[in-house]
Write a protein that holds these residues in place. Structure first.
Motif, mmCIF file in Angstrom:
data_model
loop_
_atom_site.group_PDB
_atom_site.id
_atom_site.type_symbol
_atom_site.label_atom_id
_atom_site.label_comp_id
_atom_site.label_asym_id
_atom_site.label_seq_id
_atom_site.Cartn_x
_atom_site.Cartn_y
_atom_site.Cartn_z
ATOM 1 N N ARG A 35 -13.154 -5.298 0.023
ATOM 2 C CA ARG A 35 -12.222 -5.923 0.721
ATOM 3 C C ARG A 35 -12.506 -7.036 1.774
ATOM 4 O O ARG A 35 -11.316 -7.479 2.190
ATOM 5 N N SER B 290 -3.063 -16.626 -2.113
ATOM 6 C CA SER B 290 -2.157 -15.437 -1.815
ATOM 7 C C SER B 290 -3.230 -14.407 -1.618
ATOM 8 O O SER B 290 -3.335 -12.820 -1.025
ATOM 9 N N ARG C 106 -3.273 -10.965 0.974
ATOM 10 C CA ARG C 106 -2.754 -9.368 0.286
ATOM 11 C C ARG C 106 -3.270 -8.659 1.545
ATOM 12 O O ARG C 106 -3.438 -7.982 1.114
ATOM 13 N N GLU D 85 -1.182 -5.273 1.353
ATOM 14 C CA GLU D 85 -1.247 -4.914 0.254
ATOM 15 C C GLU D 85 -0.310 -3.445 -0.317
ATOM 16 O O GLU D 85 0.206 -2.572 -0.696
ATOM 17 N N PHE E 211 7.300 -8.214 4.117
ATOM 18 C CA PHE E 211 5.993 -8.875 3.161
ATOM 19 C C PHE E 211 6.436 -9.831 2.306
ATOM 20 O O PHE E 211 6.034 -10.345 1.346
ATOM 21 N N LEU F 131 4.831 -11.051 -1.031
ATOM 22 C CA LEU F 131 4.320 -10.060 -1.310
ATOM 23 C C LEU F 131 4.952 -9.134 -1.789
ATOM 24 O O LEU F 131 6.552 -9.203 -1.452
#
Length: 309
Positions: free
Chosen positions: A165, A176, A180, A266, A303, A308
């Motif tokens: 990641r 998006s 995240r 996230e 968030f 999110l």
């Protein structure tokens, strides 16, 4: 019909799939993808997916290749050529030029005796199945299999690279996905917005701070600025009858739930949901010698505001 075709495709995977993944993974240059028509559109998506997951890749239109774009191919590259029939005339220039430069070719087609698979170093023959089109003409089932197959190669190579990641965050700063993968420090409210009180602060003042800062929470710090507790609406309800004469230390909940500034947004949202909290103070374990000092605060609304959750 397309779903059945994917099941058939899964049953047909063999050593050629692994060979293709290894060839892409070990390439010194880029993975150059080409295909004509609907296969070309799948090829564009394949090149984009590879590039987004750590494998340098580009797409060459086969018709443009014959008019100068062959110069985009250089030794060290790997060519992936996609065609349902495997006999698309426009692909011959790329195949001939790749052979001349010693560039390995991965061929993806549904015809085992086609020119493409005959010329390819790694032959990936997809099952020959009927298109979902009533006339069995419009590319539907065939392109679904091509897309799934190319996605599988991209994900396998991503796994080979150990692409994480962190790498995704570097390559996806916007949209998006970027949100995240943003760190909590990028969305938290700064230190000047912190609703902090000391252990001896009268609850009348604590209530003012809790409401004026808009977070519905107050952090309790000691003389060194270390977070030792929090006061929430729940704490107020539990101590309602004694609030008038109480100090912050008597009402607070010690050892509060906090979140690190380096956590991914996230993951932080998942933590909020798991702990059933709506607000948390942010600590920075990496940047501070005394990491218990709050550096920010983040609310569930932060968030949601970013899309999110």
């Amino acid at each position: 019909m397309e779903a059945e075709a994917l099941a058939t495709l899964a049953d047909c995977l063999d050593g050629s799939f692994e060979a293709a993944c290894q060839l892409v993974y070990r390439a010194k240059g880029r993975t150059v993808v080409s295909g004509m028509g609907k296969s070309g559109q799948i090829g564009r998506k394949f090149a984009a997916t590879l590039a987004a997951t750590g494998t340098p890749a580009t797409y060459i239109h086969p018709a443009e290749a014959a008019h100068g774009d062959l110069g985009m191919l250089v030794p060290g590259d790997v060519a992936v050529v996609i065609s349902n029939s495997g006999n698309t005339a426009e692909l011959r220039a790329i195949l001939t030029y790749s052979r001349k430069l010693g560039i390995p070719v991965i061929g993806i087609a549904s015809n085992s005796t086609s020119y493409l698979l005959d010329q390819a170093d790694v032959r990936l023959c997809l099952p020959s199945v009927r298109e979902a089109c009533p006339a069995n003409i419009a590319p539907t089932t065939s392109t679904t299999m091509q897309l799934a197959f190319c996605d599988a190669i991209a994900m396998a190579v991503m796994d080979l690279r150990g692409f994480t990641r962190d790498g995704m965050k570097v390559l996806h700063p916007g949209g998006s996905i970027g949100l995240r993968l943003a760190e909590v420090r990028e969305i938290m409210h700064p230190p000047e917005r912190l609703p902090l009180v000391t252990e001896a602060t009268p609850m009348s003042e604590v209530l003012t701070i809790m409401t004026s800062m808009g977070f519905g929470i107050a952090g309790v710090v000691d003389g060194d600025g270390v977070l030792i507790g929090v006061i929430t609406d729940g704490d107020l309800r539990r101590h309602f009858h004694g609030l008038a004469n109480a100090a912050a230390a008597e009402v607070m909940t010690a050892h509060p739930k906090t979140i690190d500034a380096g956590h991914i947004a996230e993951d932080a949202l998942h933590f909020f949901n798991e702990m059933k909290i709506t607000c948390a103070f942010v600590l920075d374990e990496a940047a501070q010698s005394d990491h218990r000092k709050p550096v920010g605060i983040v609310h569930l609304h932060d968030f949601l505001r970013l899309g999110l959750g």
